[in-house]
Design a protein around this motif. Structure first.
Motif, PDB file in Angstrom:
ATOM      1  N   UNK A  64       0.831  -1.201   0.000  1.00 55.31           N
ATOM      2  CA  UNK A  64       0.000   0.000   0.000  1.00 55.31           C
ATOM      3  C   UNK A  64       0.864   1.249   0.000  1.00 55.31           C
ATOM      4  N   UNK A  65       1.919   1.266   0.803  1.00 58.54           N
ATOM      5  CA  UNK A  65       2.831   2.414   0.864  1.00 58.54           C
ATOM      6  C   UNK A  65       3.498   2.656  -0.480  1.00 58.54           C
ATOM      7  N   UNK A  66       3.939   1.580  -1.118  1.00 65.64           N
ATOM      8  CA  UNK A  66       4.605   1.726  -2.419  1.00 65.64           C
ATOM      9  C   UNK A  66       3.645   2.232  -3.488  1.00 65.64           C
ATOM     10  N   UNK A  67       2.406   1.751  -3.481  1.00 63.73           N
ATOM     11  CA  UNK A  67       1.464   2.220  -4.497  1.00 63.73           C
ATOM     12  C   UNK A  67       1.073   3.672  -4.265  1.00 63.73           C
ATOM     13  N   UNK A  68       1.051   4.115  -3.018  1.00 60.29           N
ATOM     14  CA  UNK A  68       0.681   5.501  -2.744  1.00 60.29           C
ATOM     15  C   UNK A  68       1.815   6.478  -3.018  1.00 60.29           C
ATOM     16  N   UNK A  69       3.056   6.052  -2.841  1.00 57.65           N
ATOM     17  CA  UNK A  69       4.172   6.984  -2.963  1.00 57.65           C
ATOM     18  C   UNK A  69       4.935   6.870  -4.264  1.00 57.65           C
ATOM     19  N   UNK A  70       4.674   5.871  -5.080  1.00 53.40           N
ATOM     20  CA  UNK A  70       5.446   5.666  -6.310  1.00 53.40           C
ATOM     21  C   UNK A  70       4.918   6.570  -7.408  1.00 53.40           C
ATOM     22  N   UNK A  71       5.726   7.551  -7.799  1.00 47.10           N
ATOM     23  CA  UNK A  71       5.342   8.472  -8.873  1.00 47.10           C
ATOM     24  C   UNK A  71       6.373   8.355  -9.989  1.00 47.10           C
ATOM     25  N   UNK A  72       6.214   7.370 -10.821  1.00 48.24           N
ATOM     26  CA  UNK A  72       7.184   7.125 -11.878  1.00 48.24           C
ATOM     27  C   UNK A  72       6.666   7.696 -13.189  1.00 48.24           C
ATOM     28  N   UNK A  73       7.461   8.527 -13.806  1.00 54.84           N
ATOM     29  CA  UNK A  73       7.097   9.097 -15.098  1.00 54.84           C
ATOM     30  C   UNK A  73       7.981   8.449 -16.148  1.00 54.84           C
ATOM     31  N   UNK A  74       7.361   7.870 -17.134  1.00 49.91           N
ATOM     32  CA  UNK A  74       8.122   7.210 -18.189  1.00 49.91           C
ATOM     33  C   UNK A  74       8.598   8.283 -19.165  1.00 49.91           C
ATOM     34  N   UNK A  75       9.904   8.406 -19.279  1.00 48.32           N
ATOM     35  CA  UNK A  75      10.478   9.403 -20.164  1.00 48.32           C
ATOM     36  C   UNK A  75      10.680   8.793 -21.544  1.00 48.32           C
ATOM     37  N   UNK A  76      10.403   9.580 -22.566  1.00 51.22           N
ATOM     38  CA  UNK A  76      10.642   9.100 -23.923  1.00 51.22           C
ATOM     39  C   UNK A  76      12.101   9.373 -24.268  1.00 51.22           C
ATOM     40  N   UNK A  77      12.756   8.452 -24.914  1.00 56.46           N
ATOM     41  CA  UNK A  77      14.164   8.661 -25.245  1.00 56.46           C
ATOM     42  C   UNK A  77      14.333   9.782 -26.272  1.00 56.46           C
ATOM     43  N   UNK A  78      15.454  10.446 -26.203  1.00 58.71           N
ATOM     44  CA  UNK A  78      15.724  11.569 -27.099  1.00 58.71           C
ATOM     45  C   UNK A  78      16.029  11.048 -28.488  1.00 58.71           C
TER      46      UNK A  78
END
Length: 58
Positions: free
Chosen positions: A34-48
């Motif tokens: 539960x803690x990991x799902x609430x605090x995980x803010x991962x943004x997938x970056x597109x490669x340059x």
């Protein structure tokens, strides 16, 4: 305290300890998930990828 009482108390304490530890482990896993799902803010970056500009053919 007789030896019989000692063994019975030992067996009950052992079984109770196993149940408590398993329940604690399960609750800890759920709380951690539960803690990991609430605090995980991962943004997938597109490669340059550089844009290829066509040169003018004059």
């Amino acid at each position: 305290m007789s030896l019989n009482q000692f063994f019975i108390t030992f067996a009950v304490a052992l079984v109770l300890g196993l149940f408590v530890s398993k329940a604690g482990k399960l609750l800890f896993k759920k709380a951690l998930l539960l803690y990991r799902t609430l605090t995980f803010r991962h943004v997938i970056l597109t490669p340059y990828t550089p844009k290829k500009q066509k040169k003018d053919n004059k």
